[in-house]
Design a protein around this motif. Structure first.
Motif, mmCIF file in Angstrom:
data_model
loop_
_atom_site.group_PDB
_atom_site.id
_atom_site.type_symbol
_atom_site.label_atom_id
_atom_site.label_comp_id
_atom_site.label_asym_id
_atom_site.label_seq_id
_atom_site.Cartn_x
_atom_site.Cartn_y
_atom_site.Cartn_z
ATOM 1 N N LEU A 84 -6.336 -0.293 6.516
ATOM 2 C CA LEU A 84 -5.867 -1.835 6.557
ATOM 3 C C LEU A 84 -4.373 -1.670 6.218
ATOM 4 N N THR A 85 -3.735 -2.875 6.930
ATOM 5 C CA THR A 85 -2.334 -2.707 6.521
ATOM 6 C C THR A 85 -1.901 -2.982 4.978
ATOM 7 N N ALA A 86 -2.921 -3.170 4.293
ATOM 8 C CA ALA A 86 -2.821 -3.430 2.860
ATOM 9 C C ALA A 86 -2.504 -2.105 2.141
ATOM 10 N N ASP A 87 -3.166 -1.117 2.951
ATOM 11 C CA ASP A 87 -2.691 0.438 2.618
ATOM 12 C C ASP A 87 -1.159 0.709 2.556
ATOM 13 N N LEU A 88 -0.637 -0.047 3.259
ATOM 14 C CA LEU A 88 0.971 -0.073 3.356
ATOM 15 C C LEU A 88 1.646 -0.905 2.484
ATOM 16 N N GLY A 89 0.615 -1.821 1.711
ATOM 17 C CA GLY A 89 1.345 -2.843 0.881
ATOM 18 C C GLY A 89 1.760 -4.224 1.513
ATOM 19 N N VAL A 90 1.246 -4.228 2.716
ATOM 20 C CA VAL A 90 1.383 -5.513 3.584
ATOM 21 C C VAL A 90 0.072 -6.370 3.870
ATOM 22 N N VAL A 91 0.112 -7.676 3.742
ATOM 23 C CA VAL A 91 -0.877 -8.445 4.033
ATOM 24 C C VAL A 91 -0.381 -9.476 5.153
ATOM 25 N N VAL A 92 -1.324 -9.814 6.224
ATOM 26 C CA VAL A 92 -1.036 -10.374 7.311
ATOM 27 C C VAL A 92 -1.990 -11.778 7.288
ATOM 28 N N HIS A 93 -1.342 -13.093 7.445
ATOM 29 C CA HIS A 93 -1.985 -14.084 7.663
ATOM 30 C C HIS A 93 -1.444 -15.056 8.717
#
Length: 516
Positions: free
Chosen positions: A270-279
């Motif tokens: 997930l992009t959350a693994d990079l510290g980023v969340v997309v909406h």
């Protein structure tokens, strides 16, 4: 949390990173200047219980129940699911199955409502003040409202907002790219509802606990860029509107994050693994409505376009509205379309039955004429490599296709099938008109079915082994109990015999003493 400075020092245009993709003709001019209009209440509303990634919702109404607008009619089942609410007031006339808005045309569990025309609201969700609310309260409100990713992915938004508990998040990226040709619903939403979107962005930022927010918009939307730039403050945040190149698939969250940060999300991570969340921007607008006004997700904006449509438009429709009624609202067809799609031309799904409903992930209805569609004559693959040149993930589509045609699904998976976005870039580039993306959709489905059967077989084997172990344990316990009981009985017999012998000896001794 203090007000943050704009992020131009972090993400300057010279720092944008690139990825492979394609540049199809946008054709957004057909509907881009059409203001959002509200469609009247339809004659029937059909709400599939599976409008999101995850488990389908469980109905909480029955046939003949009268429901009010905004009333919960199907409850989320499990941690990855989403509530479904009545888009208007009326009577439930069926809780059964109806054709899905999917190429398979198979029936799926559906609640059908006949509107009464009154559009009477039921009780709203309790409003909360995001300025004082905890992240958990905001996420819970979003879950109650049944909000999912409105860009097409339909992942339950509350699940994403709760990622703060598992990942060290620092950035929220708002996806306003809307990279598919023809689609303009997000563009119009940003132009006309920028302040409301900005508020929703701030609310999501607070729920995630991020330090910075970026709104990414493709360069072919100057009015949307200007509108969002005017409203770049919300709650504790000042966010930057970032202009990104017009390229497909810019809307892919992993590619958008790579473009902005230069960091590549690992396969199946997930992009959350990079510290980023997309909406998505439309998701932010839905969050604003849910938190500020207690309104569940019961409407969405849909682009109705293509040269086959008499009056292209951006229409706010109730969820569950039949596609046929949306088309009729826009004047019907100029001519019978060569292809009718639900969604964009790259990732949209063909519509076989025009009575299928608009669902939470529906962002477009396209009626494409013969002049707008590529030739249908399929020719053999000449291994020219154009599909490789256009693949944003760096795969070899022609090789995956060859293995799939040879029924080597595992071989296709080994060279990256499960990493495929099914974005359609390969099919767009293919000079032989090979329907690569449809082949990959089919192969993924077959692999999922195979894995499901394998999992079921393993689970059956595990359950059988567990049952056998239980039966053996029970049998062993019975044997031990019987052995113990036998030992106790033998001991008792010996004790009784010893007692009897002792009694006899005592009696004999007594008799001998009595008769010397």
């Amino acid at each position: 949390m203090s007000v943050l400075p704009t992020l131009g020092t972090l993400f300057r245009p010279s720092q944008l990173f690139s990825f492979k993709g394609v540049h199809p003709d946008p054709r957004k001019y057909l509907s881009s200047e059409s203001e959002i209009e509200t469609m009247p209440i339809p004659t029937l509303i059909r709400l599939p219980l599976q409008q999101h990634i995850g488990a389908e919702a469980e109905p909480v109404v029955q046939r003949d129940d009268y429901v009010l607008k905004g009333q919960l009619i199907a409850k989320a089942r499990g941690p990855v699911s989403a509530n479904i609410h009545a888009p208007t007031s009326g009577r439930v006339i069926a809780v059964g199955h109806f054709t899905a808005p999917h190429p398979s045309g198979l029936p799926v569990p559906t609640i059908t409502i006949r509107p009464d025309g009154e559009d009477t609201w039921g009780p709203h969700l309790p409003r909360i003040r995001p300025e004082n609310a905890t992240p958990e309260e905001i996420a819970a409100q979003v879950a109650e409202a049944g909000i999912v990713g409105m860009g097409g992915a339909t992942f339950p938004s509350a699940v994403k907002l709760n990622l703060r508990a598992k990942y060290d998040l620092h950035t929220l990226v708002i996806n306003g790219a809307e990279c598919e040709p023809y689609l303009t619903c997000d563009d119009r939403l940003m132009r006309e509802r920028a302040e409301e979107i900005a508020d929703g962005i701030g609310i999501m930022g607070r729920a995630l606990g991020v330090k910075q927010i970026i709104v990414a918009i493709e360069s072919n939307k100057p009015q949307a860029i200007d509108a969002m730039s005017r409203y770049n403050r919300a709650l504790d945040y000042t966010f930057q509107v970032k202009v990104v190149p017009t390229q497909y698939p810019m809307g892919s969250e992993k590619h958008l994050v790579r473009l902005l940060t230069g960091k590549e999300t690992p396969a199946r991570a997930l992009t959350a693994d990079l510290g980023v969340v997309v909406h998505n921007v439309a998701t932010a607008h839905a969050v604003h409505n849910a938190v500020r006004y207690g309104e569940p997700l019961i409407t969405r904006i849909v682009t109705v376009s293509g040269r086959g449509i008499k009056r292209p438009a951006n229409v706010k429709v109730l969820l569950g509205t039949p596609v046929s009624e949306v088309i009729a609202h826009c004047g019907g067809f100029v001519e019978e379309p060569d292809r009718l799609l639900l969604g964009g031309p790259m990732m949209g799904q063909p519509i076989a039955n025009r009575r299928v409903p608009i669902v939470k992930g529906s962002n477009g209805i396209l009626a494409l004429t013969r002049a707008e569609t590529p030739g249908n004559e399929v020719m053999p693959c000449i291994r020219c490599g154009r599909c490789v040149q256009g693949c944003p993930v760096g795969l070899t589509p022609f090789e995956m296709n060859a293995r799939i045609q040879a029924d080597d699904l595992d071989g296709a998976a080994k060279i990256g099938l499960m990493d495929c976005l099914t974005c359609g870039c390969c099919s767009y580039n293919c000079p032989a008109n090979i329907s690569l993306v449809q082949t990959f959709h089919f192969a993924k489905g077959k692999l999922a079915e195979k894995q499901s059967r394998k999992h079921q077989a393993e689970e059956t084997k595990r359950l059988a082994a567990a049952r056998q172990a239980r039966e053996e344990a029970i049998a062993e316990a019975k044997r031990q109990a019987m052995a113990k009981r036998k030992a106790e009985m033998d001991a008792k017999k010996k004790a009784d015999a010893a007692k009897a012998a002792a009694a006899a000896a005592t009696a004999a001794t007594a008799q001998g003493e009595a008769n010397p």
